[in-house]
Scaffold this motif. Structure first.
Motif, PDB file in Angstrom:
ATOM      1  N   GLY A 325      10.364 -35.184  45.305  1.00 59.98           N
ATOM      2  CA  GLY A 325      11.065 -33.905  45.402  1.00 59.98           C
ATOM      3  C   GLY A 325      10.251 -32.725  44.918  1.00 59.98           C
ATOM      4  N   ASP A 326       8.958 -32.916  44.690  1.00 63.52           N
ATOM      5  CA  ASP A 326       8.108 -31.794  44.286  1.00 63.52           C
ATOM      6  C   ASP A 326       7.965 -30.805  45.441  1.00 63.52           C
ATOM      7  N   ARG A 426      14.275 -25.971  38.199  1.00 63.74           N
ATOM      8  CA  ARG A 426      14.442 -26.172  39.624  1.00 63.74           C
ATOM      9  C   ARG A 426      15.382 -25.133  40.254  1.00 63.74           C
ATOM     10  N   THR A 427      16.600 -25.057  39.735  1.00 63.16           N
ATOM     11  CA  THR A 427      17.615 -24.241  40.396  1.00 63.16           C
ATOM     12  C   THR A 427      18.267 -23.277  39.418  1.00 63.16           C
ATOM     13  N   HIS A 612      17.579 -27.803  52.519  1.00 62.60           N
ATOM     14  CA  HIS A 612      16.503 -28.758  52.246  1.00 62.60           C
ATOM     15  C   HIS A 612      15.307 -28.506  53.155  1.00 62.60           C
ATOM     16  N   LEU A 613      15.586 -28.390  54.452  1.00 64.73           N
ATOM     17  CA  LEU A 613      14.503 -28.295  55.429  1.00 64.73           C
ATOM     18  C   LEU A 613      13.727 -26.985  55.299  1.00 64.73           C
ATOM     19  N   LEU A 640      19.127 -28.770  44.194  1.00 67.57           N
ATOM     20  CA  LEU A 640      18.648 -29.666  43.136  1.00 67.57           C
ATOM     21  C   LEU A 640      17.956 -30.899  43.716  1.00 67.57           C
ATOM     22  N   GLY A 641      18.074 -31.088  45.022  1.00 67.37           N
ATOM     23  CA  GLY A 641      17.374 -32.191  45.669  1.00 67.37           C
ATOM     24  C   GLY A 641      18.197 -33.454  45.832  1.00 67.37           C
ATOM     25  N   ASP A 642      19.509 -33.345  45.695  1.00 64.01           N
ATOM     26  CA  ASP A 642      20.349 -34.529  45.897  1.00 64.01           C
ATOM     27  C   ASP A 642      20.307 -34.964  47.354  1.00 64.01           C
TER      28      ASP A 642
END
Ligand code: Q9C
Ligand code: ZN
Length: 679
Positions: A325-326, A426-427, A612-613, A640-642
Motif C-alpha cells: 500500500g505504499d 496516511r489520511t 484507489h485507482l 486508508l487502503g482497505d
C-alpha cells in the motif's frame, strides 16, 4: 478484514543449477532469488511483510494439472547422473534438470499454494512468493522453458477445489507466453487468462501460432483467453499501461474475479536479455496497484522469469511496495504508446469485442493487415497521423542501446529519481465529526478562517461572484490547511465535507499557488469553475455530469456530459479506464482533487474504487471533497487502503459510452495516450 502482505522466500529453492554447458538455459540461476530477497531487505521491505512458510506440494496437488506419468518421470531425475540429466532434459524445450529439481519444483508449487491458502483464509490480504523453478510454460506432460510444474495453473485449480472459488483472473506479465497456462484453461470459463508476450510475428520463442491475439479460448472457455502479442521489442511503460487500461482492466471488472494470481515474470522489464523491453521497475508497482481493488484485494503474485538481476530485484521491490500500500512512484517521461503496441491492442479489442460488453462500443476494425497477419506494416508505411507513436518507437530503441552501455549506472540514477518516501501519516480529516469508526487512524487537521480578500488574490480576474457564499469560505478554511499538509508531505491524502462543489476549483488553484506544478481536478456533479482555472494548462479539469451539452473550450477543461443518469457505476469506471486515466497519466499531476456531489447516481463502493485507482497518478496524493457527509466513512476507508468489494450491478450504457467515443475522437490529437487504434 484481511490485512498484511505475505512474503515467501526459501533458500532451498536455490539448491539447483545448470550442471553442463547449455547456453539457452544459462540465465536461470539461483542468484535470481537471493538478489531479489537481499534487495527487499535493503529497502526494509522484508520486515514489513508477514513471512509465510514453504512446504512440498503433494502428488495429488501436482496432478491438478500434470499427468502421473510425467510426475514419475520428473521424480526419476532425483537419482540421475549428469549424462542422464542431460539426455532427459533434451526431451523437452529449453529446460534443464538437476538432482534437486524435483524437490525444488515441489517446494516452488508448495510455496505458491501456501500463499493461496494464506490469502483465501484471510491470514494476509495479498502476497508474493519468490520461487524457482518458474511454472507457466510447463504443460500436462511436459517441462518447458525452465518450468517443471505449472505453479500458477495448479494454484488456480487448487483454489477452485479447496475454496470453491468461482472466478479466477490470471495475469501473466512475464515477457514469454505462458502457453502451459493457456492450454490448461482454454476450455474453462472460470479462469480468465491474460498474457502479454514478446511475439514478433511468431519469430520469438516459443514461436507458437497459439500465442497470437486471435486465440481466445475454446468451447465454453471462448472469450476467456486474452493474448497480447508484442510484435516489436522495446515496449515500455506507456505500452503496458495501454494494455491494462484498454484491455485487461475493463474485462477484469466485467469478469469480477474472486481471486487474482499473477504470473509475475520480470523479464518484461528494462535490461532483461530475453525480453529486450523498456518498462522501468516502478511500472510493476502501477500494474499491481491497478489490480488491487479487484477480488477484494485477494492478490497472489508468483515469480516466473526475470534474468537481469538488477532489474528483477528492483521490480520485485516495486511490486511488494504496491502490495503493502505504499505510494507508487509516478511514471515519468513521455507516455506515448508506439504504433505496434496500438495495433496489437486494437486487434485484441476487435477480436474480443463479441465476448465483452465493455469492449462493445468502438469501431471493431482490425488493423488493416490483420487478415494476412503481417502486422508490421504500420511503421514502414509511415502513417502520417502516427508520428508521435513512431517516434516513440525509435526513441525506445535508442534508449535500449544507451541503457545497455552501463546498465547499473542507469539504474542507480533512475532509482534515485523515482524512489519516493511515504508521508508519515496516511489520511487526514478536517472537521468530519466525532462519530467516525476510523477516526483514530486519521490525522486531524485544524481548520482556519479564510477571508474574502485572501481568496480573491488567488483568483486573478476570474468571476468571484460565488465568493460571497459563506459556505464556500468555510469549506476553503478546511481545504487549504489540508492542501498545505499534503504538499509539505506531512500526510498523503485527505477528506473534507463541503456543501458547495465550487470549492474544488479553488482548491486546485490554491494547490498550484503553493507549489503543485500540475493538478488533476475531477468533478462529479454540478459546479462553477472560474475561467482562469479552465484555461490553466497546469490544471486538467474533467467534469462528469448530466446537464445539457456544455461546450468544451480547451484541452484542459473537459466536460463529460452523460446522456443517461442512473446507475452510473459501470459508466464511470469505463470512463476511468478508457479516458480519465489515460489523460491523467499523460498530464502527470502531483495532486489529484476529486469532488463528489450528492445524488450523482454512483454507489459509495464505486467511489472507493475510483479513489484507489486515482492514487496511481500522484504518489497517492489525493484530496477528496464530498458534498454528502454519508459518503465519508467509505471514502476514509478507501483512502486508508482497505480492500474494496465489487461494484455490482456493473453495466455500461450505450448512450454514455458513445459520449466518450466522441470525446476520444476530438481529443486524441492532443492527448496521445488516448490513441487505441491506428485508424
Ligand atoms: N535466448 C521463463 O521466463 N528460451 N522462461 C531461451 C535463449 C527459453 C523463459 C532462449 C526461455 C524460457 C519462465
Ligand atoms: Zn519469461
Amino acid at each position: 478484514m484481511a490485512s498484511g502482505t505475505g512474503l515467501i522466500n526459501n533458500e532451498q529453492m536455490m539448491s539447483y543449477n545448470l550442471l553442463w554447458d547449455y547456453p539457452v538455459c544459462s540465465i536461470e540461476i539461483p542468484e535470481r532469488l537471493s538478489t531479489s530477497y537481499e534487495k527487499l531487505k535493503y529497502y526494509g521491505l522484508v520486515e514489513r511483510c508477514i513471512p509465510l512458510s514453504v512446504r512440498e506440494a503433494t502428488e495429488e496437488e501436482i496432478m491438478l494439472v500434470h499427468s502421473l506419468d510425467y510426475i514419475e518421470a520428473v521424480k526419476s531425475t532425483a537419482s540421475m547422473n549428469i549424462e542422464e540429466l542431460k539426455t532427459f532434459s533434451y526431451n523437452y524445450n529449453d529446460v534443464y534438470f538437476h538432482p534437486n529439481s524435483y524437490l525444488c519444483a515441489k517446494m516452488s508449487l508448495g510455496a505458491t499454494l501456501q500463499l493461496v491458502d494464506a490469502v483465501m483464509l484471510s491470514r494476509v490480504r495479498n502476497g508474493m512468493a519468490l520461487v524457482r523453478p518458474p511454472g507457466h510454460h510447463s504443460q500436462k506432460s511436459e517441462a518447458c522453458g525452465f518450468c517443471v510444474f505449472n505453479n500458477v495453473a495448479i494454484a488456480a485449480n487448487y483454489a477452485k477445489k479447496t475454496y470453491g472459488t468461482k472466478r479466477i483472473l490470471i495475469v501473466d506479465w512475464d515477457v514469454h507466453h505462458g502457453q502451459g497456462t493457456q492450454y490448461t484453461f482454454e476450455e474453462d470459463p472460470s479462469i480468465l487468462y491474460f498474457s502479454w508476450h514478446r511475439y514478433e510475428h511468431q519469430q520469438f520463442w516459443p514461436n507458437l501460432k497459439d500465442s497470437d491475439y486471435d486465440v481466445v479460448g475454446k468451447g465454453r472457455g471462448t472469450g476467456f483467453n486474452i493474448n497480447i502479442p508484442w510484435n516489436k521489442v522495446g515496449m515500455g511503460n506507456a505500452d503496458y499501461l495501454a494494455a491494462f487500461l484498454y484491455v485487461l482492466l475493463p474485462m477484469a471488472y466485467e469478469f469480477n474475479p474472486e481471486l487474482i494470481l499473477v504470473s509475475a515474470g520480470f523479464d518484461s522489464a528494462i535490461g532483461d536479455p530475453e525480453g529486450e523491453m523498456c518498462a522501468t521497475p516502478e511500472c510493476f508497482a502501477h500494474l499491481t496497484q491497478l489490480l488491487m481493488p479487484l477480488a477484494n484485494g485477494k492478490l497472489c503474485v508468483v515469480l516466473e522469469g526475470g534474468y537481469n538481476l538488477r532489474s528483477l530485484s528492483e521490480s520485485v521491490c516495486m511490486t511488494v511496495r504496491a502490495l503493502l500500500g505504499d505510494p507508487v512512484p509516478p511514471l515519468v517521461g513521455q507516455m506515448v504508446p508506439c504504433i505496434s503496441a496500438i495495433e496489437t491492442i486494437q486487434n485484441v479489442r476487435a477480436v474480443h469485442q463479441q465476448y465483452w460488453n465493455f469492449l462493445k462500443y468502438h469501431d471493431s476494425v482490425f488493423s488493416k493487415d490483420s487478415n494476412t497477419k503481417k502486422l508490421n506494416l504500420g511503421i514502414e508505411e509511415g502513417n502520417p497521423e502516427s508520428n508521435d507513436a513512431s517516434n516513440a518507437e525509435e526513441k525506445k530503441l535508442t534508449m535500449i542501446s544507451e541503457v545497455n552501455q552501463d546498465f547499473d549506472e542507469f539504474m542507480d540514477s533512475h532509482m534515485k529519481k523515482v524512489l519516493v518516501l511515504a508521508p508519515p501519516a496516511r489520511t487526514a480529516l478536517v472537521g468530519c465529526g466525532e462519530k467516525l469508526t476510523k477516526l483514530d487512524q486519521c490525522l486531524q487537521v485544524e481548520e482556519k478562517k479564510i477571508t474574502l480578500e485572501e481568496v480573491g488574490i488567488l483568483i486573478s480576474g476570474g468571476d468571484c461572484a460565488h465568493l460571497k457564499d459563506e459556505n464556500l469560505l468555510l469549506s476553503l478554511g478546511k481545504i487549504f490547511p489540508l492542501i498545505d499538509k499534503i504538499t509539505k508531505r506531512e500526510v498523503r491524502n485527505g477528506v473534507v465535507v463541503s456543501p458547495t462543489l465550487s470549492s474544488g476549483a479553488f482548491a486546485a488553484r490554491y494547490s498550484t499557488t503553493v507549489g503543485a506544478s500540475k493538478v488533476l481536478l475531477l468533478l462529479l456533479g454540478e459546479a462553477d469553475i472560474p475561467t482562469d482555472v479552465k484555461d490553466d494548462e497546469k490544471i486538467l479539469v474533467m467534469q462528469i455530469y448530466g446537464k445539457q451539452d456544455v461546450k468544451r473550450q480547451s484541452n484542459y477543461y473537459i466536460p463529460i456530459c452523460w446522456k443517461e443518469h442512473n446507475e452510473l457505476d459501470g459508466d464511470l469506471l469505463y470512463a476511468l479506464f478508457g479516458f480519465i486515466l489515460p489523460l491523467a497519466y499523460e498530464h502527470q499531476p502531483e495532486l489529484v482533487i476529486l469532488t463528489v456531489g450528492s445524488n450523482i447516481g454512483i454507489q459509495a463502493v464505486t467511489l472507493a474504487h475510483l479513489t484507489h485507482l486515482l492514487q496511481v497518478l500522484s504518489e497517492g496524493r489525493i484530496l477528496v471533497i464530498s458534498q454528502a457527509s454519508d459518503l465519508v466513512e467509505t471514502l476514509i476507508s478507501s483512502l486508508l487502503g482497505d480492500p474494496t468489494s465489487a461494484v455490482r450491478p456493473f453495466v455500461l450504457k450505450q448512450e454514455n459510452a458513445l459520449v466518450l467515443v466522441k470525446l476520444r475522437q476530438e481529443l486524441k490529437q492532443h492527448w496521445k495516450l488516448l490513441q487505441n487504434s491506428i485508424n
